[in-house]
Design a protein around this motif. Structure first.
Motif, mmCIF file in Angstrom:
data_model
loop_
_atom_site.group_PDB
_atom_site.id
_atom_site.type_symbol
_atom_site.label_atom_id
_atom_site.label_comp_id
_atom_site.label_asym_id
_atom_site.label_seq_id
_atom_site.Cartn_x
_atom_site.Cartn_y
_atom_site.Cartn_z
ATOM 1 N N ILE A 13 0.892 -1.162 0.000
ATOM 2 C CA ILE A 13 0.000 0.000 0.000
ATOM 3 C C ILE A 13 0.933 1.214 0.000
ATOM 4 O O ILE A 13 1.541 1.551 1.017
ATOM 5 C CB ILE A 13 -0.927 -0.002 1.242
ATOM 6 C CG1 ILE A 13 -1.721 -1.321 1.326
ATOM 7 C CG2 ILE A 13 -1.868 1.215 1.221
ATOM 8 C CD1 ILE A 13 -2.573 -1.483 2.597
ATOM 9 N N MET A 14 1.080 1.805 -1.179
ATOM 10 C CA MET A 14 2.082 2.870 -1.362
ATOM 11 C C MET A 14 1.471 4.190 -0.909
ATOM 12 O O MET A 14 0.843 4.889 -1.698
ATOM 13 C CB MET A 14 2.473 2.955 -2.841
ATOM 14 C CG MET A 14 2.894 1.617 -3.449
ATOM 15 S SD MET A 14 3.351 1.780 -5.188
ATOM 16 C CE MET A 14 1.792 2.173 -5.966
ATOM 17 N N ASP A 15 1.645 4.536 0.350
ATOM 18 C CA ASP A 15 0.933 5.694 0.895
ATOM 19 C C ASP A 15 1.899 6.802 1.355
ATOM 20 O O ASP A 15 3.020 6.502 1.766
ATOM 21 C CB ASP A 15 0.065 5.234 2.080
ATOM 22 C CG ASP A 15 -0.992 6.254 2.447
ATOM 23 O OD1 ASP A 15 -1.295 7.134 1.614
ATOM 24 O OD2 ASP A 15 -1.507 6.176 3.578
ATOM 25 N N TYR A 57 -0.793 -1.262 -4.652
ATOM 26 C CA TYR A 57 -2.065 -0.529 -4.535
ATOM 27 C C TYR A 57 -1.788 0.893 -5.028
ATOM 28 O O TYR A 57 -1.117 1.674 -4.355
ATOM 29 C CB TYR A 57 -2.491 -0.526 -3.071
ATOM 30 C CG TYR A 57 -3.961 -0.308 -2.788
ATOM 31 C CD1 TYR A 57 -4.910 -0.250 -3.796
ATOM 32 C CD2 TYR A 57 -4.405 -0.195 -1.468
ATOM 33 C CE1 TYR A 57 -6.255 -0.079 -3.504
ATOM 34 C CE2 TYR A 57 -5.750 -0.019 -1.165
ATOM 35 C CZ TYR A 57 -6.669 0.038 -2.185
ATOM 36 O OH TYR A 57 -8.008 0.211 -1.894
ATOM 37 N N PHE A 59 -4.336 2.942 -6.816
ATOM 38 C CA PHE A 59 -5.502 3.835 -6.845
ATOM 39 C C PHE A 59 -6.718 3.044 -6.349
ATOM 40 O O PHE A 59 -7.083 2.035 -6.949
ATOM 41 C CB PHE A 59 -5.709 4.328 -8.285
ATOM 42 C CG PHE A 59 -6.708 5.451 -8.406
ATOM 43 C CD1 PHE A 59 -6.314 6.771 -8.202
ATOM 44 C CD2 PHE A 59 -8.029 5.200 -8.722
ATOM 45 C CE1 PHE A 59 -7.230 7.814 -8.314
ATOM 46 C CE2 PHE A 59 -8.957 6.230 -8.827
ATOM 47 C CZ PHE A 59 -8.554 7.546 -8.634
ATOM 48 N N SER A 60 -7.307 3.522 -5.255
ATOM 49 C CA SER A 60 -8.432 2.769 -4.685
ATOM 50 C C SER A 60 -9.755 3.239 -5.264
ATOM 51 O O SER A 60 -9.837 4.337 -5.849
ATOM 52 C CB SER A 60 -8.451 2.939 -3.159
ATOM 53 O OG SER A 60 -8.920 4.232 -2.827
ATOM 54 N N ASN A 63 -10.477 6.504 -3.985
ATOM 55 C CA ASN A 63 -9.664 7.631 -4.478
ATOM 56 C C ASN A 63 -10.355 8.410 -5.604
ATOM 57 O O ASN A 63 -9.982 9.543 -5.904
ATOM 58 C CB ASN A 63 -8.276 7.158 -4.955
ATOM 59 C CG ASN A 63 -7.348 6.714 -3.838
ATOM 60 O OD1 ASN A 63 -6.493 5.855 -4.018
ATOM 61 N ND2 ASN A 63 -7.497 7.286 -2.655
ATOM 62 N N ARG A 66 -11.392 11.973 -4.744
ATOM 63 C CA ARG A 66 -10.415 13.074 -4.571
ATOM 64 C C ARG A 66 -10.719 14.198 -5.564
ATOM 65 O O ARG A 66 -11.450 13.988 -6.547
ATOM 66 C CB ARG A 66 -9.006 12.534 -4.807
ATOM 67 C CG ARG A 66 -8.598 11.601 -3.670
ATOM 68 C CD ARG A 66 -7.127 11.359 -3.676
ATOM 69 N NE ARG A 66 -6.778 10.545 -2.519
ATOM 70 C CZ ARG A 66 -5.551 10.270 -2.151
ATOM 71 N NH1 ARG A 66 -4.536 10.724 -2.857
ATOM 72 N NH2 ARG A 66 -5.312 9.526 -1.094
ATOM 73 N N ARG A 183 2.628 -1.439 4.371
ATOM 74 C CA ARG A 183 1.996 -0.125 4.158
ATOM 75 C C ARG A 183 2.975 0.944 4.627
ATOM 76 O O ARG A 183 3.490 0.865 5.744
ATOM 77 C CB ARG A 183 0.688 0.033 4.920
ATOM 78 C CG ARG A 183 0.068 1.417 4.599
ATOM 79 C CD ARG A 183 -1.290 1.640 5.183
ATOM 80 N NE ARG A 183 -1.845 2.911 4.673
ATOM 81 C CZ ARG A 183 -3.105 3.107 4.372
ATOM 82 N NH1 ARG A 183 -3.970 2.142 4.510
ATOM 83 N NH2 ARG A 183 -3.524 4.281 3.933
ATOM 84 N N ARG A 189 -3.633 0.995 8.767
ATOM 85 C CA ARG A 189 -4.950 0.496 8.341
ATOM 86 C C ARG A 189 -4.811 -0.113 6.951
ATOM 87 O O ARG A 189 -3.783 0.027 6.283
ATOM 88 C CB ARG A 189 -6.009 1.600 8.380
ATOM 89 C CG ARG A 189 -5.665 2.822 7.548
ATOM 90 C CD ARG A 189 -6.821 3.838 7.537
ATOM 91 N NE ARG A 189 -6.398 5.075 6.895
ATOM 92 C CZ ARG A 189 -5.961 6.143 7.552
ATOM 93 N NH1 ARG A 189 -5.907 6.146 8.868
ATOM 94 N NH2 ARG A 189 -5.582 7.224 6.879
HETATM 95 C C1 IPE Z 1 -4.814 3.744 0.127
HETATM 96 O O1 IPE Z 1 -4.345 4.993 0.499
HETATM 97 C C2 IPE Z 1 -4.870 3.614 -1.353
HETATM 98 C C3 IPE Z 1 -3.586 3.682 -2.041
HETATM 99 C C4 IPE Z 1 -2.406 3.696 -1.489
HETATM 100 C C5 IPE Z 1 -3.681 3.683 -3.477
HETATM 101 P P1 IPE Z 1 -5.339 6.185 0.899
HETATM 102 O O2 IPE Z 1 -4.473 7.338 1.223
HETATM 103 O O3 IPE Z 1 -6.368 6.377 -0.133
HETATM 104 O O4 IPE Z 1 -6.032 5.588 2.202
HETATM 105 P P2 IPE Z 1 -6.760 6.331 3.414
HETATM 106 O O5 IPE Z 1 -7.826 7.205 2.826
HETATM 107 O O6 IPE Z 1 -5.731 7.157 4.129
HETATM 108 O O7 IPE Z 1 -7.277 5.242 4.273
#
Ligand code: IPE
Ligand code: IPE
Ligand code: MG
Length: 244
Positions: A13-15, A57, A59-60, A63, A66, A183, A189
């Motif tokens: 989960i690339m956040d 991950y 693009f969810s 997302n 946004r 993550r 999460r």
């Molecule tokens: C999760 O990250 C989705 C990706 C990494 C593509 P988000 O930034 O969208 O997740 P939340 O909203 O903080 O839970």
């Protein structure tokens, strides 16, 4: 670097792209551009280390909510990535595929995805899977609907539905469950990612923002993973006996 046990399937989960940019007084989009560069480096390193499946991950399904400008910039980055990288993927024997609600993506992005999938279909090295417009609850619901329809059409009996049948109806039907999920950005999460598939995945939360994520951070995650004992409900002694 010596790593004894490389995960067969790694999911990330690339956040943290937005926060990375914000810290530098830059627009969020700059974070996404840098994040894409990091993704390329990590893909190459996973391929080199012998990871067999890598799910990113990107693009969810959430997302899509946004701001329009950010969504179109992300689509632009994706378009550019597919155009520029397909040839390299083929050279590196990496097979590309996508999971998610493909049909919500802009038409030209869909076309580029199909082109990349076709161009790399013969590659048997790393299997690179982008989760795009992906939401695990939607994936599970869609599996449930298809199964219900098959029952209505007498193609399936309720008593025959088992975990294998269910898996066959998921986007990930050809992919083993992830062994390790990383993550980044310090958020602890899951954000609607691979909920069914992660039943027994090991989870690793890194405080590093994705655009700062380096090979060394990947190795740190692998070293942590290597120390874990996956018991799948059994006892330590049972697991030790199994492997000795
Ligand atoms: C999760 O990250 C989705 C990706 C990494 C593509 P988000 O930034 O969208 O997740 P939340 O909203 O903080 O839970
Ligand atoms: C992850 O970074 C990339 C996507 C979700 C597309 P974010 O854009 O979520 O960055 P933060 O979480 O706001 O820092
Ligand atoms: Mg985020």
């Amino acid at each position: 670097m010596q790593i004894q046990s490389i995960p067969h399937h790694l999911a990330i989960i690339m956040d943290g792209n937005g926060r990375w940019a914000h810290q530098r007084g830059q627009p969020r989009t700059i974070g996404h551009v840098k994040g894409t560069r990091v993704a390329k480096e990590i893909i190459r390193e996973c391929s080199r280390l012998g990871v067999k499946y890598l799910t990113l991950y990107a693009f969810s399904s959430e997302n899509w909510h946004r701001p329009q400008m950010e969504v179109s910039l992300l689509m632009k980055i994706l378009r550019r990535y597919l155009k520029r990288e397909t040839e390299n993927l083929v050279k590196e024997n990496i097979r590309f595929s996508v999971i998610g609600d493909f049909f919500r993506l802009p038409e030209d992005v869909m076309e580029s995805i199909v082109a990349a999938q076709n161009a790399t279909a013969h590659c048997d090295g790393l299997q690179l899977i982008f989760a795009l417009s992906y939401g695990s609850r939607a994936e599970i619901l869609s599996a449930v609907k298809t199964i219900a329809q098959e029952i209505v059409e007498n193609k399936l009996r309720p008593e025959d539905i088992d975990e294998a049948t269910f898996k066959e109806h998921l986007f990930t039907k050809f992919t083993p469950d992830p062994d390790l999920i990383i993550r980044t950005s310090g958020e602890c999460r899951i954000s609607n990612f691979l909920l069914w598939q992660m039943a027994y995945s090991e989870l690793y939360f890194s405080p590093v923002l994705w655009p700062d994520f380096k090979k060394a951070d990947l190795y740190a995650a692998f070293r942590d993973y290597e120390k874990r004992q996956r018991r799948f409900g059994r006892t330590s002694v049972q697991i030790e006996n199994l492997f000795n």
